[in-house]
Design a protein around this motif. Structure first.
Motif, PDB file in Angstrom:
ATOM      1  N   ASP A  83      -5.895  -3.623 -14.334  1.00  0.00           N
ATOM      2  CA  ASP A  83      -6.045  -3.080 -15.918  1.00  0.00           C
ATOM      3  C   ASP A  83      -4.466  -3.972 -16.765  1.00  0.00           C
ATOM      4  O   ASP A  83      -3.772  -3.668 -16.589  1.00  0.00           O
ATOM      5  CB  ASP A  83      -5.835  -1.883 -16.365  1.00  0.00           C
ATOM      6  N   GLN A  84      -5.242  -4.168 -17.662  1.00  0.00           N
ATOM      7  CA  GLN A  84      -3.851  -4.808 -18.901  1.00  0.00           C
ATOM      8  C   GLN A  84      -2.833  -3.445 -19.808  1.00  0.00           C
ATOM      9  O   GLN A  84      -4.365  -2.387 -19.803  1.00  0.00           O
ATOM     10  CB  GLN A  84      -4.556  -4.866 -20.160  1.00  0.00           C
ATOM     11  N   GLY A  85      -2.232  -3.060 -20.308  1.00  0.00           N
ATOM     12  CA  GLY A  85      -1.182  -2.060 -20.369  1.00  0.00           C
ATOM     13  C   GLY A  85      -0.592  -0.986 -18.926  1.00  0.00           C
ATOM     14  O   GLY A  85      -0.001  -0.149 -19.576  1.00  0.00           O
ATOM     15  N   LEU A  86      -1.065  -0.565 -17.972  1.00  0.00           N
ATOM     16  CA  LEU A  86      -0.346  -0.242 -16.998  1.00  0.00           C
ATOM     17  C   LEU A  86       1.146  -0.435 -16.731  1.00  0.00           C
ATOM     18  O   LEU A  86       1.692  -1.200 -17.465  1.00  0.00           O
ATOM     19  CB  LEU A  86      -0.865  -0.461 -15.666  1.00  0.00           C
ATOM     20  N   PRO A  87       1.781   0.593 -17.040  1.00  0.00           N
ATOM     21  CA  PRO A  87       3.518   1.039 -16.846  1.00  0.00           C
ATOM     22  C   PRO A  87       3.794  -1.047 -15.827  1.00  0.00           C
ATOM     23  O   PRO A  87       3.065  -0.171 -14.799  1.00  0.00           O
ATOM     24  CB  PRO A  87       3.998   2.046 -16.411  1.00  0.00           C
ATOM     25  N   GLY A  88       4.446  -1.027 -15.944  1.00  0.00           N
ATOM     26  CA  GLY A  88       5.513  -1.809 -14.989  1.00  0.00           C
ATOM     27  C   GLY A  88       4.487  -3.141 -15.494  1.00  0.00           C
ATOM     28  O   GLY A  88       5.424  -4.514 -15.319  1.00  0.00           O
ATOM     29  N   ARG A 134       1.058  -1.112  -0.188  1.00  0.00           N
ATOM     30  CA  ARG A 134      -0.167   0.367  -0.013  1.00  0.00           C
ATOM     31  C   ARG A 134       1.117   1.361   0.403  1.00  0.00           C
ATOM     32  O   ARG A 134       1.983   1.902   1.328  1.00  0.00           O
ATOM     33  CB  ARG A 134      -0.969  -0.325   1.015  1.00  0.00           C
ATOM     34  N   ASP A 135       0.486   2.115  -0.747  1.00  0.00           N
ATOM     35  CA  ASP A 135       0.956   3.336  -0.384  1.00  0.00           C
ATOM     36  C   ASP A 135       0.130   4.502  -0.619  1.00  0.00           C
ATOM     37  O   ASP A 135      -0.801   4.902  -1.840  1.00  0.00           O
ATOM     38  CB  ASP A 135       2.331   3.928  -2.017  1.00  0.00           C
ATOM     39  N   GLY A 136      -0.018   4.905   0.188  1.00  0.00           N
ATOM     40  CA  GLY A 136      -1.110   5.806  -0.193  1.00  0.00           C
ATOM     41  C   GLY A 136      -2.593   5.575  -0.661  1.00  0.00           C
ATOM     42  O   GLY A 136      -3.754   5.051   0.123  1.00  0.00           O
ATOM     43  N   ASP A 137      -3.071   6.008  -1.584  1.00  0.00           N
ATOM     44  CA  ASP A 137      -4.404   5.121  -2.046  1.00  0.00           C
ATOM     45  C   ASP A 137      -4.325   4.535  -3.639  1.00  0.00           C
ATOM     46  O   ASP A 137      -5.194   3.918  -3.870  1.00  0.00           O
ATOM     47  CB  ASP A 137      -5.267   5.945  -2.959  1.00  0.00           C
ATOM     48  N   GLU A 138      -2.604   4.323  -3.739  1.00  0.00           N
ATOM     49  CA  GLU A 138      -2.343   3.128  -4.296  1.00  0.00           C
ATOM     50  C   GLU A 138      -1.931   1.744  -3.911  1.00  0.00           C
ATOM     51  O   GLU A 138      -1.743   1.538  -2.572  1.00  0.00           O
ATOM     52  CB  GLU A 138      -1.726   4.013  -5.096  1.00  0.00           C
ATOM     53  N   TYR A 139      -2.109   0.756  -4.757  1.00  0.00           N
ATOM     54  CA  TYR A 139      -1.098  -0.554  -3.934  1.00  0.00           C
ATOM     55  C   TYR A 139      -0.021  -0.540  -5.521  1.00  0.00           C
ATOM     56  O   TYR A 139      -0.773  -0.514  -7.082  1.00  0.00           O
ATOM     57  CB  TYR A 139      -2.437  -1.520  -3.908  1.00  0.00           C
ATOM     58  N   VAL A 140       1.116  -1.230  -4.673  1.00  0.00           N
ATOM     59  CA  VAL A 140       2.087  -1.122  -5.207  1.00  0.00           C
ATOM     60  C   VAL A 140       2.949  -2.397  -6.243  1.00  0.00           C
ATOM     61  O   VAL A 140       2.971  -4.017  -4.981  1.00  0.00           O
ATOM     62  CB  VAL A 140       3.592  -0.606  -5.480  1.00  0.00           C
ATOM     63  N   LEU A 141       2.425  -3.367  -7.440  1.00  0.00           N
ATOM     64  CA  LEU A 141       2.640  -4.531  -7.223  1.00  0.00           C
ATOM     65  C   LEU A 141       3.648  -5.102  -8.044  1.00  0.00           C
ATOM     66  O   LEU A 141       4.382  -4.492  -9.188  1.00  0.00           O
ATOM     67  CB  LEU A 141       1.067  -4.740  -8.317  1.00  0.00           C
ATOM     68  N   ASN A 142       4.187  -6.379  -7.200  1.00  0.00           N
ATOM     69  CA  ASN A 142       5.800  -6.824  -7.828  1.00  0.00           C
ATOM     70  C   ASN A 142       5.283  -8.602  -8.138  1.00  0.00           C
ATOM     71  O   ASN A 142       4.822  -8.933  -7.136  1.00  0.00           O
ATOM     72  CB  ASN A 142       6.372  -6.257  -7.316  1.00  0.00           C
ATOM     73  N   TYR A 202       3.811 -13.221 -17.711  1.00  0.00           N
ATOM     74  CA  TYR A 202       3.963 -11.360 -17.298  1.00  0.00           C
ATOM     75  C   TYR A 202       4.975 -11.309 -16.602  1.00  0.00           C
ATOM     76  O   TYR A 202       5.255 -11.892 -15.339  1.00  0.00           O
ATOM     77  CB  TYR A 202       2.515 -11.202 -17.193  1.00  0.00           C
ATOM     78  N   ARG A 203       5.789  -9.909 -16.576  1.00  0.00           N
ATOM     79  CA  ARG A 203       6.535  -9.176 -15.382  1.00  0.00           C
ATOM     80  C   ARG A 203       5.556  -8.714 -14.660  1.00  0.00           C
ATOM     81  O   ARG A 203       5.262  -7.428 -15.549  1.00  0.00           O
ATOM     82  CB  ARG A 203       7.708  -9.430 -15.804  1.00  0.00           C
ATOM     83  N   PHE A 204       5.271  -8.196 -13.719  1.00  0.00           N
ATOM     84  CA  PHE A 204       4.781  -7.171 -12.718  1.00  0.00           C
ATOM     85  C   PHE A 204       5.735  -6.391 -12.190  1.00  0.00           C
ATOM     86  O   PHE A 204       6.650  -6.787 -10.931  1.00  0.00           O
ATOM     87  CB  PHE A 204       4.195  -7.448 -11.896  1.00  0.00           C
ATOM     88  N   SER A 205       6.384  -4.967 -12.556  1.00  0.00           N
ATOM     89  CA  SER A 205       7.437  -4.105 -12.060  1.00  0.00           C
ATOM     90  C   SER A 205       6.834  -3.028 -11.317  1.00  0.00           C
ATOM     91  O   SER A 205       6.585  -2.116 -12.666  1.00  0.00           O
ATOM     92  CB  SER A 205       8.862  -3.938 -13.175  1.00  0.00           C
ATOM     93  N   ASP A 206       6.541  -2.377 -10.075  1.00  0.00           N
ATOM     94  CA  ASP A 206       6.284  -1.179  -9.565  1.00  0.00           C
ATOM     95  C   ASP A 206       4.608  -0.947  -9.980  1.00  0.00           C
ATOM     96  O   ASP A 206       4.065  -0.174 -10.602  1.00  0.00           O
ATOM     97  CB  ASP A 206       7.453  -0.603  -9.435  1.00  0.00           C
ATOM     98  N   VAL A 207       4.509  -1.280 -10.773  1.00  0.00           N
ATOM     99  CA  VAL A 207       2.565  -1.967 -11.334  1.00  0.00           C
ATOM    100  C   VAL A 207       1.754  -0.828 -10.222  1.00  0.00           C
ATOM    101  O   VAL A 207       1.866  -1.602  -9.132  1.00  0.00           O
ATOM    102  CB  VAL A 207       2.105  -2.526 -11.554  1.00  0.00           C
ATOM    103  N   ARG A 208       1.175   0.413 -10.093  1.00  0.00           N
ATOM    104  CA  ARG A 208       0.812   0.164  -9.459  1.00  0.00           C
ATOM    105  C   ARG A 208      -1.061   1.430 -10.105  1.00  0.00           C
ATOM    106  O   ARG A 208      -1.153   1.308 -11.165  1.00  0.00           O
ATOM    107  CB  ARG A 208       0.928   2.588  -9.353  1.00  0.00           C
ATOM    108  N   ILE A 209      -1.855   0.564  -8.374  1.00  0.00           N
ATOM    109  CA  ILE A 209      -3.299   0.466  -9.374  1.00  0.00           C
ATOM    110  C   ILE A 209      -3.959   0.897  -7.851  1.00  0.00           C
ATOM    111  O   ILE A 209      -3.332   1.109  -6.900  1.00  0.00           O
ATOM    112  CB  ILE A 209      -3.719  -1.226  -9.154  1.00  0.00           C
ATOM    113  N   PRO A 210      -5.226   1.777  -8.286  1.00  0.00           N
ATOM    114  CA  PRO A 210      -6.189   1.855  -7.136  1.00  0.00           C
ATOM    115  C   PRO A 210      -6.687   1.592  -5.891  1.00  0.00           C
ATOM    116  O   PRO A 210      -6.014   0.490  -6.227  1.00  0.00           O
ATOM    117  CB  PRO A 210      -7.224   2.490  -7.939  1.00  0.00           C
TER     118      PRO A 210
END
Ligand code: FAD
Length: 386
Positions: free
Chosen positions: A185-190, A144-152, A210-218
């Motif tokens: 969502d597909q196509g997000l940065p990372g 969790r980072d503020g109002d987002e989650y960061v996925l790896n 798929y690799r997920f690197s610091d993908v930010r989602i709400p």
């Protein structure tokens, strides 16, 4: 080999059979010889018809516009779609009942209701190379980072990743000592595809890594409540295991019918092949095992409709997945043998099913994992608790 079914289940059996016969089966060989793909106008026609008939919402609650079919009705439907190879039946997205328990109103509006309208397409990013079958060991993280989650993390075998526009993504939450499912969502940065391996079957749906690197989602894309952990992924497993049983029954029935038709017209030694007792033995074993598989699958579906305890349903879905997927593999092997050299040709239904059905013993939990689930349930709760 009729099972006593309600009028509703017979109706959905007929709808499934008509769709398979009219829209899907005629295109099997074309798909096989074209990497699983069909002409765009055929894909569109099949998808439009599936959506028109309400297939994406078979399992969805009526209050949300779904058809809310009984599980027996759904099994009757999917059994018929299982008669077709090349996964041609995967021509529509699917909203499952658990999604309506799991998702917030906002998530329903953004993901699930569009899925039912055929406007979005889902894929599941659960499996990882390291933990593999042991999904409790998943290493992907969500912080969790503020109002987002960061996925790896890295996810393997994401079926339909090439066609979907969002993932169901399972991750650990190290800061919260929890785990959860996320909508991504597909196509997000990372988000990056690192491999698109070829597999034994010939599907238009690929299974990329798929690799997920610091993908930010709400943060609003976290599914369910704290502590839900893998509960909804287990709901998905149960649904899929039961429907693998249904589709495997349909595949076995098709194989037996086609093998009998061939054996009746193929003359060897001056008589139809179907009169040879060694061939008859293969057909008899196949029919007997199919009958057992169908009874087991429809009864497990009826147990869902009776609202039996989720632990009992979990074990029964594993029993169905284990027995029926292995049964269909044995039937495919015998059917191929009955066709002889013709059965080894890629135009032949037995050849395709021989390859395609193999993965039903692997995905959604291997046969070994199903045995472990069944044995653990037996030891904990005894035969009466299963
Ligand atoms: C074509 C395809 C599509 C897939 N689609 C998806 C998808 O859309 N989404 C997704 O998340 N996953 C998907 N999967 C992944 C699938 O669910 C896994 O492959 C499966 O669960 C097995 O994991 P694994 O491949 O890592 O095998 P491993 O865990 O490495 O297992 C290797 C062998 O060891 C056995 N084994 C493992 N643990 C034990 C044990 N405790 N005791 C005894 N034997 C054991 C297994 O049964 C197997 O025989 C797909 C896989 C394939 C092949």
């Amino acid at each position: 080999m009729e099972i006593q079914l309600s009028d509703g289940a017979r109706k959905w059996q007929r709808i499934g059979r008509d769709f398979a016969d009219e829209y899907l089966q005629p295109h099997e060989v074309e798909a096989e010889l074209n990497d699983g793909r069909l002409a765009p106008e055929i894909v569109k026609r099949n998808r439009d018809r599936a959506i028109e008939l309400g297939f994406p919402g078979l399992d969805a609650p009526a209050v949300h516009g779904g058809l809310e079919l009984a599980m027996v009705e759904q099994v009757a439907f999917w059994e018929q779609l299982g008669r077709v190879t090349n996964a041609l039946s995967w021509c529509f997205p699917e909203a499952q009942r658990w999604m309506f328990d799991a998702c917030s109103e906002d998530q329903l509006q953004r993901y699930i209701l569009p899925l039912m309208r055929g406007e979005r397409k889902e894929c599941y990013a659960i499996t990882e190379a390291g933990p593999g079958s042991d999904v409790s060991g998943i290493e992907a993280t969500a912080v969790r980072d503020g109002d987002e989650y960061v996925l790896n993390g890295e996810k393997w075998y994401v079926t339909s990743g090439n066609l979907a526009d969002f993932f169901w993504f399972q991750a650990k939450l190290p800061d919260e000592d929890d785990e959860a499912l996320f909508l991504v969502d597909q196509g997000l940065p990372g988000i990056e595809i690192t491999a698109t391996p070829l597999f034994s079957h010939t599907y238009a749906s690929h299974h990329p890594t798929y690799r997920f690197s610091d993908v930010r989602i709400p943060a609003a894309n976290r599914v369910g409540n704290p502590g839900d952990g893998m509960a909804y992924t287990h709901s998905w497993f149960r649904h899929e295991r039961l429907m693998i049983g249904a589709r495997s029954c349909g595949a076995a029935a098709r194989l037996i019918e086609d093998a009998v038709a061939f054996a009746n017209q193929r003359i060897v030694d001056g008589a139809p092949l179907s009169e040879k007792q060694l061939i008859q033995a293969m057909l008899a074993d196949s029919v007997t095992e199919l009958w057992a598989g169908r009874l087991m699958t429809f009864e497990a579906a009826a147990a869902h409709d009776r609202g039996e305890h989720v632990k009992s349903l979990h074990a029964r879905c594993s029993i169905v997945k284990l027995y029926v997927s292995e049964m269909a593999n044995r039937v495919a092997d015998r059917a191929l043998q009955i066709f002889g050299g013709r059965g080894y040709m890629r135009e032949n239904v037995a050849e395709r099913f021989f390859r395609e059905l193999r993965v039903d013993r692997i995905w959604e939990g291997t046969s070994e994992i199903q045995r472990l689930i069944i044995a653990r349930a037996l030891v904990k709760r005894g035969l009466d608790g299963m």
